[in-house]
Design an enzyme around this catalytic site. Structure first.
Site, PDB file in Angstrom:
ATOM      1  N   SER A 261       0.848  -1.198   0.000  1.00  0.00           N
ATOM      2  CA  SER A 261       0.000   0.000   0.000  1.00  0.00           C
ATOM      3  C   SER A 261       0.875   1.236   0.000  1.00  0.00           C
ATOM      4  O   SER A 261       1.979   1.232   0.546  1.00  0.00           O
ATOM      5  CB  SER A 261      -0.903   0.026   1.238  1.00  0.00           C
ATOM      6  OG  SER A 261      -0.150   0.356   2.398  1.00  0.00           O
ATOM      7  N   ASP A 262       0.383   2.298  -0.633  1.00  0.00           N
ATOM      8  CA  ASP A 262       1.007   3.587  -0.383  1.00  0.00           C
ATOM      9  C   ASP A 262       0.714   3.939   1.073  1.00  0.00           C
ATOM     10  O   ASP A 262      -0.221   3.404   1.684  1.00  0.00           O
ATOM     11  CB  ASP A 262       0.458   4.656  -1.327  1.00  0.00           C
ATOM     12  CG  ASP A 262       1.436   5.808  -1.519  1.00  0.00           C
ATOM     13  OD1 ASP A 262       2.345   5.966  -0.675  1.00  0.00           O
ATOM     14  OD2 ASP A 262       1.291   6.547  -2.495  1.00  0.00           O
ATOM     15  N   TRP A 263       1.498   4.833   1.643  1.00  0.00           N
ATOM     16  CA  TRP A 263       1.421   5.118   3.078  1.00  0.00           C
ATOM     17  C   TRP A 263       0.087   5.815   3.387  1.00  0.00           C
ATOM     18  O   TRP A 263      -0.118   6.970   3.027  1.00  0.00           O
ATOM     19  CB  TRP A 263       2.617   5.951   3.500  1.00  0.00           C
ATOM     20  CG  TRP A 263       3.783   5.134   3.959  1.00  0.00           C
ATOM     21  CD1 TRP A 263       4.450   5.270   5.146  1.00  0.00           C
ATOM     22  CD2 TRP A 263       4.435   4.045   3.285  1.00  0.00           C
ATOM     23  NE1 TRP A 263       5.465   4.330   5.246  1.00  0.00           N
ATOM     24  CE2 TRP A 263       5.471   3.571   4.126  1.00  0.00           C
ATOM     25  CE3 TRP A 263       4.238   3.397   2.064  1.00  0.00           C
ATOM     26  CZ2 TRP A 263       6.305   2.500   3.772  1.00  0.00           C
ATOM     27  CZ3 TRP A 263       5.059   2.334   1.708  1.00  0.00           C
ATOM     28  CH2 TRP A 263       6.064   1.904   2.549  1.00  0.00           C
ATOM     29  N   GLY A 264      -0.799   5.090   4.048  1.00  0.00           N
ATOM     30  CA  GLY A 264      -2.128   5.598   4.314  1.00  0.00           C
ATOM     31  C   GLY A 264      -3.121   5.276   3.213  1.00  0.00           C
ATOM     32  O   GLY A 264      -4.219   5.823   3.178  1.00  0.00           O
ATOM     33  N   GLY A 265      -2.758   4.351   2.328  1.00  0.00           N
ATOM     34  CA  GLY A 265      -3.616   4.018   1.198  1.00  0.00           C
ATOM     35  C   GLY A 265      -4.649   2.944   1.475  1.00  0.00           C
ATOM     36  O   GLY A 265      -5.522   2.702   0.649  1.00  0.00           O
TER      37      GLY A 265
END
Length: 740
Positions: A261-265
């Site tokens: 995941s992208d950070w916070g995705g």
């Protein structure tokens, strides 16, 4: 203490004899056999620990089994400095500086896969030296709008160019036992509302424009990791998206790596379980903010996932698939005892950064042969502009770096000319005087309280009697410029730079404008300025690379990887009204009405307007003559191939490189098609008077389009043209042929 424990356990299990050694530790065994041996040895809690972060940039290993932690680092232009375990603040290390390599727009502008391989090898060595498992890059999102604040991290507007430039980068990184994590999958084409944009795009555009570079990264580059994007598609966030991750990436393409995941995705436990996400990072769950500590047990794939399994609400089939992929990543990286040791801050890496920068710089305009600068006849060079002195390695978002050194354009010019020519400097304009991102500080004091009129007056005075005037401006990596999580307010140059350039043009005809940016900019003064150079964010060797091109040590050979429109309305996303720069906290739909007509595909359709500078455009200090292209046949069978050849001669007085481009035109099809599409390119080096024959092999794939009703690639029989060109607007010859 945790790292020490991992090392001790790992050392304890490795000395076992071949008879005693578990299969998963036996590197002579196939990876898949090792994965299947390791999987049943893990407890449920150990499996859950593997699929989510334990700190800002790491996830747990399995100390009991000697499986090390996984450490991620931002790219794609250099290895990010260390932050604290639980916070975004700097860790305060004194040995986490790096070499900053040019932005990926510059790499794409080289049109040279050899430079891409060199880039990947070099940055991979730096990541390996820092003991990173995964480098979070490269990025290959398509240049849909020139306002996208993150375009500088990507490889331009064309899927074919991006696909062929991303593969060597991946291979170079992974030669070091470090995984490349290609991002952001998919349709992340602007930054404003990146968390709340639901992209509506037809399947033709999806498959023909936005997916090819990712597909090449997986099937040709063999990327070990893919990062999901923040936006939504079909109403699902792309970090857990059934259609993108399960159906296409893992299904159609057979991807065997990890989806990160992208950070916070990540946003939902159930979707994260079932829709293809393997490793969750950076989630701010339960209302926690960026700086919250010890939130990791609350991640969507942490305790909530474990509880669902323990309560019998979900099984472990999906979990085992995630863990298999993570184990595969471990065996390819940290548990590969044969991987190289890496290197950092080496002379070779600085040389690589300089060479890539030199080869990516694009000479846009050179009326009267003003460039290269003739140092034998020059006594005074005036350098004007904030970007001549401003550090560009700090800022821009997650690609911001902490460098050992960065040579500014002004310093690069002064170092190159030495005492031979007087170099004077004037500020010209004040843009962003700050120099800090995420705790990394440039140390520059760029504060200047003078008015724009005072600054212009000084610049004009300095420039009036100079033999050459070099204005160095453009964008920067501040918010609303070339920067993550923001988009530009407009196409024009900020900070009143147009006024400075026009004032300089009135007092000195020998004016050179150097535009530093990762995006196209408007140039209302284009007819008043004889020489224009498209510079990029060139990293540690920015000044030396630019100076080498300006004085002619290097013959420019870069070509634009995206179209420069005259005005914003000439861009398809704006002409058709599907972009918004207005912030929204709720999900908004953005429809890609232009479909496949992105970049030069759209520009080719416009009869009333031409681009400022076309895709593939780039001049040289020498000249090239193209012969008449010929094909080895007039017809081609569906299973056959056709070879097109053209001879190119250097008709100038110095050695140079030319990018020969092949476009294909389908003269009649059942579905709308662009007037032409890039399907081949080759960069050749020629000495004065030398000729070389360049050949392109055309196959069915080069003629195909995606039929969304059949969900298949189709090459329809009929008439085609092979177009040899020096840019999308500079056609050198056409060869008609027919597909039977």
């Amino acid at each position: 203490m945790k790292k020490i424990l991992v090392s001790l356990v790992f050392a304890a299990v490795l000395p076992l004899s071949a008879q005693q050694k578990p299969v998963y530790l036996d590197e002579s065994k196939p990876i898949e056999e090792r994965v299947e041996d390791a999987l049943p040895r893990l407890t449920l809690k150990e499996k859950i620990a593997l699929v989510h972060a334990q700190s800002k940039f790491s996830s747990a290993g399995v100390p009991r089994l000697g499986i090390p932690e996984f450490w991620m680092t931002d790219g794609p232009h250099g290895v990010r400095p260390e932050v604290l375990w639980d916070e975004w603040d700097q860790a305060g290390w004194t040995n986490d500086s790096c070499v900053a390599f040019p932005a990926l727009t510059c790499l794409a502008a080289t049109w040279n896969p050899e430079m891409s391989l060199l880039y990947g090898q070099s940055i991979g060595e730096e990541a390996r030296y820092r003991n990173k498992t995964v480098l979070l890059g490269p990025g290959v999102n398509i240049y849909r709008t020139p306002l996208n604040g993150r375009n500088f991290e990507y490889m331009g507007e064309d899927p074919y160019l991006s696909a062929h430039m991303v593969v060597p980068y991946i291979q170079g990184v992974q030669q070091n036992g470090v995984a490349a994590c290609v991002k952001h999958f998919a349709l992340n084409n602007h930054e404003v509302n990146r968390h709340t944009t639901n992209v509506i795009v037809d399947d033709r555009a999806l498959y023909e424009i936005y997916l090819p570079a990712f597909k090449a990264a997986v099937q040709e580059g063999k990327a070990w990791a893919i990062m999901g994007s923040y936006n939504l598609y079909k109403g699902q966030h792309c970090c857990h998206n059934q259609y993108l991750l399960n159906d296409i990436l893992k299904g159609e393409w057979g991807f065997d790596g990890v989806v990160i995941s992208d950070w916070g995705g990540a946003h939902d436990t159930d979707q994260a379980i079932t829709n293809g996400l393997d490793m969750e990072f950076g989630s701010w769950t339960n209302g926690l903010s960026n700086g919250a500590s010890n939130a990791y047990d609350n991640y969507y794939l942490a305790m909530p996932y474990l509880q669902r399994i323990q309560e019998g609400k979900v099984g472990t089939k999906e979990l085992d698939d995630k863990v298999r992929r993570i184990l595969r990543l471990a065996f390819r990286t940290t548990m590969n005892t044969s991987r190289p040791w890496g290197a950092i801050l080496s002379p070779e890496h600085y040389e690589a950064a300089r060479r890539i920068g030199e080869e990516g710089i694009v000479l846009l305009q050179n009326e009267g042969g003003l460039l290269p600068i003739n140092l034998d006849k020059a006594k005074k060079i005036a350098v004007i502009g904030e970007n001549a002195i401003k550090m560009m390695t700090v800022g821009g978002g997650s690609s911001s770096l902490k460098v050992q050194r960065e040579i500014s354009p002004l310093d690069g010019i002064r170092q190159r000319v030495g005492n031979q020519v007087e170099v004077v400097y004037a500020r010209g304009y004040v843009g962003d005087a700050s120099g800090e991102y995420n705790g990394v500080v440039t140390g520059q004091n760029l504060k200047d309280d003078r008015t724009p009129d005072e600054l212009i007056a000084e610049a004009v005075k300095v420039a009036a009697d100079a033999d050459y005037v070099i204005f160095i401006g453009g964008l920067n990596k501040s918010a609303n410029q070339d920067c993550e999580d923001t988009d530009r307010a407009g196409l024009g140059l900020p900070y009143g730079q147009d006024d400075v350039i026009q004032a300089l043009a009135k007092v000195n005809r020998n004016l050179i404008v150097v535009n530093i940016s990762g995006n196209a900019v408007a140039m209302p003064w284009v007819k008043e300025v004889p020489a224009i150079v498209q510079d990029w964010y060139l990293g540690s060797e920015a000044g030396s690379a630019l100076a080498a091109v300006l004085v002619g040590d290097v013959n420019p050979s870069g070509k634009l990887p995206f179209t420069f429109p005259v005005k914003l309305e000439d861009n398809a996303a704006y002409a058709l009204g599907e972009y918004t720069g207005v912030r929204s906290d709720t999900v908004i739909n953005i429809k890609y009405n232009e479909s496949i007509f992105v970049g030069y595909r759209w520009a080719d359709k416009q009869k009333k307007s031409k681009p400022l500078f076309a895709f593939g455009h780039g001049l040289s200090y020498t000249t090239f003559e193209y012969g008449k292209p010929v094909a080895d046949a007039k017809t081609m069978s569906p299973d056959g191939k056709l070879t097109v050849k053209v001879t190119v001669k250097n008709t100038g007085s110095r050695e140079g490189q030319e990018v020969v481009q092949l476009y294909i035109a389908d003269k009649k099809s059942s579905l709308p098609r662009p007037l032409k599409e890039l399907k081949g390119f080759k960069k050749i080096k020629l000495t004065p008077g030398e000729s070389k024959e360049v050949s392109f092999v055309i196959d069915k794939e080069a003629l195909s389009f995606f039929d969304d009703t059949k969900h298949a690639w189709i090459a329809e029989p009929g008439k085609f043209e092979a177009i040899i060109a020096a840019s999308a607007a500079d056609v050198k010859g056409v060869v008609p042929f027919e597909l039977k």
